[in-house]
Write a protein that holds these residues in place. Structure first.
Motif: not given
Length: 324
Positions: A185-186, A244-247, A250-251, A319-320
């Motif tokens: 994360s940042t 990052p979304n852990p679920h 790469a989202e 991603s959008i």
């Protein structure tokens, strides 16, 4: 790029721009912090519930630093990339009388000591994907908690003079307890003073959004971050982050926050700050941005127990945006 270290003893118990820096670094440098847990060492793996009665509350939630980052000036943004987060092999969670969202309903002290089973990959791909390890909440009942370590306290010194408690979150960061700020994360923080004066602490091996009982899996932790001074993000007036979304493989998300004593106004600020980001970075007018927040954004309660302030987040999936 240079690599530096802040030792465990280089800590303080207030956000105060008069505290001398423990370290001076350049933009682009990396620093590893060796942090005690939120109890400042008052709770150990051998502790029992009785230890809660003797907690010295004035010693809680110490942070390591501060670090002076050359070139950071008021109005700038400090970018903080989380490169590694390595907890101890143990942690604790407690119901502390007077703390937590339901403090009036849980007046009796309770303490759980956890054994943390890690993969030993504090900064690798498994950590970035949320596969750091696990801890048994109740092995007999088959209740297991995945570990996703992060530092609950990350912030810069306020512009206002004086000492401010490390217990609440602020617009400059602090005890933001945002579980998404794990490896990969940042965090973006608004700079209020020369050098930013960044500090960090309050290691968490795992936490749910909100931290409702007032504690996560609290643990000593070594955290490595990289600092970059940014001059082109004046819309960052509260903590922003990418995570990052852990679920979702790469989202990634971009998050904005609202911080303040009124939960509705903090929520409104989180949305306002996302609207400002969308206007600056993606060229949307305010109406377009507001509608996009409604159809694609998620509001989350990141931190709701460290009074007097709440941290409410607005998160949009990156991603959008097919063109960046």
């Amino acid at each position: 790029m240079s690599i530096h270290t802040v030792k465990r003893v280089q800590c303080h118990l207030a956000w105060d721009n008069s505290i001398p820096p423990a370290l001076h670094v350049q933009s682009g440098d990396t620093v590893t912090f060796d942090c005690l847990d939120a109890s400042n060492g008052q709770i150990t793996p051998a502790s029992t519930r009785s230890a809660l009665a003797s907690l010295v509350f004035a010693q809680l939630d110490q942070v390591n630093g501060p670090v002076h980052v050359a070139g950071a000036a008021p109005g700038d943004t400090l970018r903080v990339d989380v490169l590694a987060a390595d907890p101890a092999p143990w942690g604790w969670t407690a119901c502390i009388p007077g703390f937590g969202l339901l403090a009036d309903e849980f007046p009796e002290p309770a303490l759980k000591i956890w054994a943390l089973h890690t993969h030993g990959d504090a900064q690798g791909e498994r950590a970035r994907q949320g596969e750091y390890g696990y801890a048994w909440f109740d092995e007999e009942r088959g209740i297991r908690v995945p570990l996703r370590p992060f530092a609950g306290e990350m912030g810069v010194a306020p512009a206002e003079p004086g000492a401010f408690s490390t217990i609440p979150p602020y617009r400059t960061g602090g005890n933001i307890d945002t579980r998404h700020l794990s490896v990969g994360s940042t965090l973006y923080l608004p700079v209020g003073v020369e050098g930013a004066l960044f500090s960090i602490g309050d290691g968490h091996a795992a936490q749910g959004d909100g931290e409702v009982c007032g504690t996560a899996i609290e643990t000593p932790m070594k955290v490595t971050v990289r600092f970059t001074v940014l001059k082109d993000k004046p819309y960052v007036t509260t903590p922003h982050f990418t995570a990052p979304n852990p679920h979702a493989g790469a989202e990634e998300f971009y998050g904005t926050t609202g911080v303040g004593p009124d939960i509705r106004e903090a929520t409104r600020d989180a949305v306002r700050n996302m609207i400002a980001f969308l206007g600056k970075e993606h060229g949307l007018d305010r109406v377009q941005a507001y509608m996009l927040c409604s159809v694609a954004g998620d509001l989350r309660m990141h931190e709701v127990v460290d009074m007097p302030n709440y941290v409410i987040g607005m998160m949009l999936p990156k991603s959008i945006f097919l063109r960046s």
